[in-house]
Scaffold this motif. Sequence first.
Motif, PDB file in Angstrom:
ATOM      1  N   GLN A 114      50.700  26.157  44.967  1.00 35.04           N
ATOM      2  CA  GLN A 114      50.375  27.183  43.975  1.00 35.04           C
ATOM      3  C   GLN A 114      50.032  28.513  44.632  1.00 35.04           C
ATOM      4  O   GLN A 114      50.327  29.581  44.082  1.00 35.04           O
ATOM      5  CB  GLN A 114      49.226  26.720  43.073  1.00 35.04           C
ATOM      6  CG  GLN A 114      47.927  26.435  43.803  1.00 35.04           C
ATOM      7  CD  GLN A 114      46.886  25.803  42.896  1.00 35.04           C
ATOM      8  OE1 GLN A 114      47.222  25.253  41.849  1.00 35.04           O
ATOM      9  NE2 GLN A 114      45.624  25.890  43.286  1.00 35.04           N
ATOM     10  N   SER A 115      49.428  28.457  45.830  1.00 41.56           N
ATOM     11  CA  SER A 115      49.147  29.693  46.552  1.00 41.56           C
ATOM     12  C   SER A 115      50.432  30.302  47.100  1.00 41.56           C
ATOM     13  O   SER A 115      50.624  31.525  47.062  1.00 41.56           O
ATOM     14  CB  SER A 115      48.161  29.433  47.693  1.00 41.56           C
ATOM     15  OG  SER A 115      46.899  29.044  47.195  1.00 41.56           O
ATOM     16  N   SER A 151      33.889  30.588  39.379  1.00 41.74           N
ATOM     17  CA  SER A 151      33.029  31.073  38.316  1.00 41.74           C
ATOM     18  C   SER A 151      33.565  30.628  36.961  1.00 41.74           C
ATOM     19  O   SER A 151      34.777  30.526  36.761  1.00 41.74           O
ATOM     20  CB  SER A 151      32.938  32.605  38.367  1.00 41.74           C
ATOM     21  OG  SER A 151      32.245  33.100  37.248  1.00 41.74           O
ATOM     22  N   GLU A 152      32.657  30.390  36.022  1.00 43.27           N
ATOM     23  CA  GLU A 152      33.078  30.076  34.656  1.00 43.27           C
ATOM     24  C   GLU A 152      33.387  31.356  33.885  1.00 43.27           C
ATOM     25  O   GLU A 152      33.982  31.314  32.808  1.00 43.27           O
ATOM     26  CB  GLU A 152      31.986  29.280  33.948  1.00 43.27           C
ATOM     27  CG  GLU A 152      31.739  27.900  34.568  1.00 43.27           C
ATOM     28  CD  GLU A 152      30.679  27.120  33.820  1.00 43.27           C
ATOM     29  OE1 GLU A 152      30.120  27.674  32.843  1.00 43.27           O
ATOM     30  OE2 GLU A 152      30.408  25.967  34.200  1.00 43.27           O
ATOM     31  N   SER A 153      32.980  32.475  34.452  1.00 43.39           N
ATOM     32  CA  SER A 153      33.233  33.765  33.822  1.00 43.39           C
ATOM     33  C   SER A 153      34.667  34.210  34.080  1.00 43.39           C
ATOM     34  O   SER A 153      35.331  33.750  35.014  1.00 43.39           O
ATOM     35  CB  SER A 153      32.253  34.811  34.371  1.00 43.39           C
ATOM     36  OG  SER A 153      32.624  36.106  33.982  1.00 43.39           O
ATOM     37  N   HIS A 189      31.830  34.916  43.571  1.00 43.31           N
ATOM     38  CA  HIS A 189      32.250  34.109  42.424  1.00 43.31           C
ATOM     39  C   HIS A 189      33.633  34.580  41.972  1.00 43.31           C
ATOM     40  O   HIS A 189      33.806  35.738  41.584  1.00 43.31           O
ATOM     41  CB  HIS A 189      31.260  34.261  41.267  1.00 43.31           C
ATOM     42  CG  HIS A 189      29.846  33.895  41.636  1.00 43.31           C
ATOM     43  ND1 HIS A 189      29.416  32.591  41.719  1.00 43.31           N
ATOM     44  CD2 HIS A 189      28.784  34.671  41.970  1.00 43.31           C
ATOM     45  CE1 HIS A 189      28.132  32.577  42.073  1.00 43.31           C
ATOM     46  NE2 HIS A 189      27.731  33.821  42.236  1.00 43.31           N
ATOM     47  N   ARG A 190      34.607  33.670  42.066  1.00 38.29           N
ATOM     48  CA  ARG A 190      35.951  34.060  41.652  1.00 38.29           C
ATOM     49  C   ARG A 190      36.263  33.523  40.262  1.00 38.29           C
ATOM     50  O   ARG A 190      35.882  32.410  39.894  1.00 38.29           O
ATOM     51  CB  ARG A 190      36.992  33.574  42.663  1.00 38.29           C
ATOM     52  CG  ARG A 190      37.244  32.078  42.726  1.00 38.29           C
ATOM     53  CD  ARG A 190      38.338  31.781  43.744  1.00 38.29           C
ATOM     54  NE  ARG A 190      38.645  30.363  43.864  1.00 38.29           N
ATOM     55  CZ  ARG A 190      39.596  29.740  43.160  1.00 38.29           C
ATOM     56  NH1 ARG A 190      40.292  30.410  42.261  1.00 38.29           N
ATOM     57  NH2 ARG A 190      39.820  28.454  43.339  1.00 38.29           N
ATOM     58  N   SER A 191      36.952  34.351  39.492  1.00 38.02           N
ATOM     59  CA  SER A 191      37.304  33.994  38.129  1.00 38.02           C
ATOM     60  C   SER A 191      38.247  32.796  38.103  1.00 38.02           C
ATOM     61  O   SER A 191      39.132  32.655  38.948  1.00 38.02           O
ATOM     62  CB  SER A 191      37.961  35.193  37.440  1.00 38.02           C
ATOM     63  OG  SER A 191      38.542  34.811  36.212  1.00 38.02           O
ATOM     64  N   ALA A 192      38.049  31.951  37.123  1.00 36.51           N
ATOM     65  CA  ALA A 192      38.933  30.794  36.942  1.00 36.51           C
ATOM     66  C   ALA A 192      40.193  31.175  36.183  1.00 36.51           C
ATOM     67  O   ALA A 192      41.102  30.356  36.028  1.00 36.51           O
ATOM     68  CB  ALA A 192      38.196  29.693  36.196  1.00 36.51           C
ATOM     69  N   ASP A 193      40.255  32.425  35.728  1.00 38.83           N
ATOM     70  CA  ASP A 193      41.400  32.890  34.953  1.00 38.83           C
ATOM     71  C   ASP A 193      42.454  33.515  35.868  1.00 38.83           C
ATOM     72  O   ASP A 193      42.259  34.614  36.400  1.00 38.83           O
ATOM     73  CB  ASP A 193      40.968  33.932  33.910  1.00 38.83           C
ATOM     74  CG  ASP A 193      40.026  33.345  32.864  1.00 38.83           C
ATOM     75  OD1 ASP A 193      40.009  32.113  32.721  1.00 38.83           O
ATOM     76  OD2 ASP A 193      39.308  34.125  32.208  1.00 38.83           O
ATOM     77  N   GLY A 194      43.537  32.806  36.084  1.00 33.92           N
ATOM     78  CA  GLY A 194      44.644  33.363  36.838  1.00 33.92           C
ATOM     79  C   GLY A 194      44.399  33.453  38.333  1.00 33.92           C
ATOM     80  O   GLY A 194      43.448  32.879  38.869  1.00 33.92           O
ATOM     81  N   PHE A 195      45.258  34.215  38.987  1.00 39.09           N
ATOM     82  CA  PHE A 195      45.237  34.369  40.443  1.00 39.09           C
ATOM     83  C   PHE A 195      44.391  35.602  40.783  1.00 39.09           C
ATOM     84  O   PHE A 195      44.823  36.741  40.540  1.00 39.09           O
ATOM     85  CB  PHE A 195      46.662  34.511  40.962  1.00 39.09           C
ATOM     86  CG  PHE A 195      46.764  34.594  42.458  1.00 39.09           C
ATOM     87  CD1 PHE A 195      46.373  33.532  43.257  1.00 39.09           C
ATOM     88  CD2 PHE A 195      47.255  35.740  43.064  1.00 39.09           C
ATOM     89  CE1 PHE A 195      46.466  33.602  44.642  1.00 39.09           C
ATOM     90  CE2 PHE A 195      47.366  35.823  44.448  1.00 39.09           C
ATOM     91  CZ  PHE A 195      46.966  34.751  45.226  1.00 39.09           C
ATOM     92  N   SER A 196      43.202  35.382  41.335  1.00 37.63           N
ATOM     93  CA  SER A 196      42.251  36.481  41.521  1.00 37.63           C
ATOM     94  C   SER A 196      42.103  36.955  42.959  1.00 37.63           C
ATOM     95  O   SER A 196      41.316  37.863  43.230  1.00 37.63           O
ATOM     96  CB  SER A 196      40.867  36.054  41.003  1.00 37.63           C
ATOM     97  OG  SER A 196      40.403  34.904  41.702  1.00 37.63           O
ATOM     98  N   ALA A 197      42.852  36.368  43.910  1.00 36.79           N
ATOM     99  CA  ALA A 197      42.667  36.709  45.327  1.00 36.79           C
ATOM    100  C   ALA A 197      42.818  38.204  45.614  1.00 36.79           C
ATOM    101  O   ALA A 197      41.995  38.778  46.355  1.00 36.79           O
ATOM    102  CB  ALA A 197      43.631  35.899  46.192  1.00 36.79           C
ATOM    103  N   PRO A 198      43.819  38.913  45.073  1.00 29.96           N
ATOM    104  CA  PRO A 198      43.919  40.350  45.351  1.00 29.96           C
ATOM    105  C   PRO A 198      42.686  41.135  44.887  1.00 29.96           C
ATOM    106  O   PRO A 198      42.246  42.075  45.567  1.00 29.96           O
ATOM    107  CB  PRO A 198      45.178  40.773  44.582  1.00 29.96           C
ATOM    108  CG  PRO A 198      45.991  39.525  44.477  1.00 29.96           C
ATOM    109  CD  PRO A 198      44.985  38.428  44.300  1.00 29.96           C
ATOM    110  N   GLN A 199      42.132  40.759  43.741  1.00 29.56           N
ATOM    111  CA  GLN A 199      40.940  41.440  43.246  1.00 29.56           C
ATOM    112  C   GLN A 199      39.722  41.134  44.126  1.00 29.56           C
ATOM    113  O   GLN A 199      38.862  42.002  44.343  1.00 29.56           O
ATOM    114  CB  GLN A 199      40.654  41.035  41.797  1.00 29.56           C
ATOM    115  CG  GLN A 199      41.673  41.527  40.776  1.00 29.56           C
ATOM    116  CD  GLN A 199      42.986  40.793  40.838  1.00 29.56           C
ATOM    117  OE1 GLN A 199      43.014  39.566  41.073  1.00 29.56           O
ATOM    118  NE2 GLN A 199      44.092  41.494  40.622  1.00 29.56           N
TER     119      GLN A 199
END
Length: 307
Positions: free
Chosen positions: A183-184, A229-231, A284-294
């Motif tokens: 997936q990565s 994160s759950e957020s 804390h990384r968001s569980a929504d989508g691919f957040s690595a760039p952010q």
Amino acid sequence: MQNVGTKESYKAFGLHILSDISFPELMKASEDQYSAEIEIVIDRFLRHGFNANTQSISVADDMVTLQTHDAGVFRIINGNKIIVSPYSWTDEDIIRLYILGTCMGILLLQRSIYPLHGSAVVISGKAYGFIGESGAGKSTLATAFVERGYKLLTDDIIPVTFSSIEKYPIVTPSYPQQKLWQQSLDAFGMDNEELRSIHGRATKFCVPVEERYCADKMPLAGIFELNMSESSENSLEAVNKLEKLPLLFKHTFRQFMIPSMNLSDWHFGLSAKIGNQIPIYRLHRSADGFSAPQLVDLILDTITVGE
């Protein structure tokens, strides 16, 4: 498995290794074989007397013996020797996984090298480490930095030592390879066609990074603990002083070995030094989508503010 007696020289974790086993993931060493600091040898008789159906680990003085049910028996001695006694049916890939993973982590502890479980990249001539539970996204975050032009210093194990002169922590490079899930790879647009999958994990792959790898030691300037994160938002907070010691113990590679190897005082002392000198953040990384760039942007902004 190559024939015993055929030795190959490698460089990994800042150490010259002379091995009976071939390691395609490691960098070849040009040093004379007599200068080797670590020897990896095959002993096909050591496994006899061990029950192949059980898994255990034992410590006796400066020797640790690891018995596995899927690979063989490994013995790590005095920080300078790893004896491998493979079962006849064992795949060589899993032998290398054990050697470069658990065995090397124990050997580093024997050599008084502090091994954190994570990845590290180089930013502005300094090392920044990403630690966290398995599957937290440490390697993925490191890859996101590499994709931005930063260099990888180490993946899976972060070897930390202290300079005898400057008294600051430094990170030694391991070897030019990452391990990424499918997936990565998909998120970064990478093709797995020429990549070798990790034994037992058909959707996790070894990714060579020779041209994007830093082979020099770097001062450790910051540590980020990665959490899900759950957020829907990514966030970052500084870890307070009281939380640093248990956090560092939790994320020490194969930390369960520390008490049995009588290294508790040593580990506590180095953890205190690292905690006093290095900022540690909880990411804390968001569980929504691919957040690595952010997350890369968030970390770079934090580093810039701290300078």
